[in-house]
Design an enzyme around this catalytic site. Structure first.
Site, short mmCIF file in Angstrom:
data_model
loop_
_atom_site.label_atom_id
_atom_site.label_comp_id
_atom_site.label_asym_id
_atom_site.label_seq_id
_atom_site.Cartn_x
_atom_site.Cartn_y
_atom_site.Cartn_z
NE ARG A 225 -0.55 -0.49 4.96
CZ ARG A 225 -1.23 -0.85 6.04
NH1 ARG A 225 -2.51 -1.10 5.96
NH2 ARG A 225 -0.62 -0.98 7.19
NE ARG A 283 2.79 -4.72 7.25
CZ ARG A 283 3.69 -3.89 7.76
NH1 ARG A 283 3.59 -2.60 7.58
NH2 ARG A 283 4.70 -4.36 8.45
CG ASN A 300 11.01 -4.68 5.95
OD1 ASN A 300 12.05 -5.22 5.55
ND2 ASN A 300 11.01 -3.55 6.62
CG HIS A 356 9.41 0.70 3.99
ND1 HIS A 356 8.59 -0.38 4.15
CD2 HIS A 356 10.67 0.21 3.83
CE1 HIS A 356 9.31 -1.49 4.10
NE2 HIS A 356 10.58 -1.16 3.91
CB SER A 357 5.37 5.93 2.65
OG SER A 357 4.19 5.18 2.42
CE1 TYR A 358 1.88 8.23 8.84
CE2 TYR A 358 1.31 6.21 7.76
CZ TYR A 358 1.15 7.08 8.80
OH TYR A 358 0.28 6.78 9.81
CD GLU A 432 8.66 3.89 7.32
OE1 GLU A 432 7.85 4.10 6.39
OE2 GLU A 432 8.78 2.80 7.90
#
Ligand SMILES: [Zn+2]
Length: 473
Positions: A225, A283, A300, A356-358, A432
């Site tokens: 996502r 995810r 991850n 990645h985020s956030y 992130e």
């Protein structure tokens, strides 16, 4: 599956006992996966779903951990730091949230209607109307530069970077990049996803650059996502190529002379497709893990360093039963250690960055524990601060640097821990990207370019830092 459900109930019961001051909520919330991971056959909607930020800095570690378990069972934890936890809740859980959290934690609603942000993340600009965005079905393709469906890859102004793109469009764009910059860029496959999609890497290096240049490896998209990861990894790659052509004496030219930059934009292609076509909040990957309802391994937490198996297949952080159970992590680790099939590795990459985020964080190992300090911690901190400074200097937002275990939740089986400890890659980070919670995972498309520009500035600064300290000190 029966065992999994029983374990879920047991875990829930333990949590409920650990928090006697809160009244237990509807037990069937714990008995089934939350609605956002149920397969409906259609496209999941999030009308009335809310995201709350709970400031839990005054709670003890034990209370934080208990609250985390409650929120993970009742909803979908987006982010957790020592200060706050952000959680996405369906309406009926959001309605009882105050009864679930301890008195000395403060809760603030940060997203009142998640579906509105989902719609926004899918929007695309209206051709000819600057600043205007049109809603879009997740199954439709955003606009292209040319009537034949192609993009003008010779410029960063291409409309490709104006929308979050579906996987086939991403692949077509990357193929067009290889066509446009054949002397500098080549592509190869290093494995297959659980559903059989190719895992693709893109390596850039100047034809007249240094022979046997050290490799900087950037991966993104482990979490389906987090769409801005792949989008900004592609922007970064594109920017290096365009800037090299336009300014042969500039930063990109130097980076691509001294390094080979390898980008894996979508390490979880199945998840990316699923998050677009079925469930925006997805995810994990899409492999069958033996459950009747729940699929997928959280990539991850599946890497083979300080790995811990999971019990709950429905959990968003389900790490599988053994390290590298996911074909995606297994193939990526194999590339890190052994190189590509037709280009076996003679030395390890020099740097590894997992996007990645956030949260706007640039973190170094370890993630699994704060009790183990990496021998290179000071250097990693210094380089990380250089990344944050470079982003700020070009007008970007603040990014924080620190050890991953102190910045977010502790996770075992993390990619950058593996890259550092097993891959012996000294400059290993996980990032992130934007934002800090206004949109969270649902970053709107007008923030793709700004985030991509952050990545260009930050990772170029990291490469130059490595060059200055290790290659040409
Ligand atoms: Zn992530």
């Amino acid at each position: 599956m029966v065992a999994t459900t029983a374990t879920a109930l047991l875990a829930f019961a333990v949590v409920a006992l650990a928090l006697p001051q809160q009244h237990a909520f509807d037990a069937d919330l714990a008995n089934s996966p939350p609605s956002y991971i149920q397969e409906t056959g259609g496209i999941d909607r999030y009308d009335g779903h809310e995201v709350w930020r709970i400031n839990w800095s005054s709670l003890s570690n034990t209370s934080r951990s208990a609250l985390h378990n409650v929120l993970e069972t009742a909803g979908d934890v987006w982010k957790a730091t020592p200060e706050v936890i952000d959680v996405h809740l369906p309406p009926r859980v959001a309605a009882v949230l105050p009864s679930l959290i301890p008195k000395d934690a403060q809760a603030t609603k940060i997203v009142p209607d998640l579906q509105a942000l989902v719609n926004l993340s899918l929007a695309h600009p209206v051709p000819g109307l600057p600043g205007a965005y049109a809603p879009q079905s997740p199954l439709a393709d955003p606009p292209t530069d040319f009537p034949d469906g192609g993009w003008n890859v010779s410029t960063l102004d291409t409309v490709f970077h104006d929308a979050f793109q579906p996987l086939p469009a991403i692949d077509r764009f990357l193929d067009a990049l290889v066509n446009e910059y054949p002397e500098t860029l080549h592509t190869f496959e290093f494995g297959q996803s659980a559903e059989g999609r190719p895992l693709r890497a893109f390596s850039a290096h100047r034809a007249d650059g240094k022979a046997d240049a050290p490799e900087v490896l950037i991966i993104s998209g482990q979490h389906a996502r987090e769409w801005v990861g792949p989008a900004s990894a592609i922007y970064f790659l594109h920017a290096l190529l365009v800037n090299l052509r336009e300014n042969p004496k500039g930063t990109a030219a130097k980076v691509l002379r001294e390094f080979t930059v390898t980008v894996v934009p979508t390490l979880n292609p199945d998840g990316l497709v699923y998050s677009r076509e079925h469930s925006r909040m997805w995810r994990k990957n899409r492999q069958d893990v033996g459950g009747l309802i729940c699929k997928g391994v959280d990539l991850n937490t599946n890497w083979g360093y300080e790995y811990k198996p999971s019990r709950l297949a429905c959990s968003e952080s389900y790490s599988g039963q053994h390290p590298f159970e996911a074909p995606e992590t297994a193939a990526m680790a194999n590339y890190i250690v052994n190189g590509a099939k037709d280009a076996p590795r003679n030395r390890m990459p020099r740097a590894f960055i997992d996007l990645h985020s956030y949260g706007q964080l640039f973190m170094f190992p370890y993630s699994f524990s704060c009790n183990v300090f990496p021998p290179d911690a000071e250097n990693l901190m210094e380089a990380g601060m250089g990344v944050a400074k470079a982003i700020r200097l070009i007008g970007g937002p603040g990014y924080q640097t620190g050890q991953a275990c102190q910045s977010t939740l502790r996770f075992s089986g993390d990619a950058s821990d593996y890259a550092y400890a097993v891959g012996q890659i000294r400059w290993s980070y996980s990032a992130e990207l934007r934002d800090t919670g206004t949109y969270g995972f649902m970053l709107p498309p007008f923030l793709i370019r700004p985030t991509g520009i952050d990545v260009v500035a930050g990772l170029s600064a990291l490469a130059l830092f490595i060059y200055d300290t290790e290659i040409e000190p």
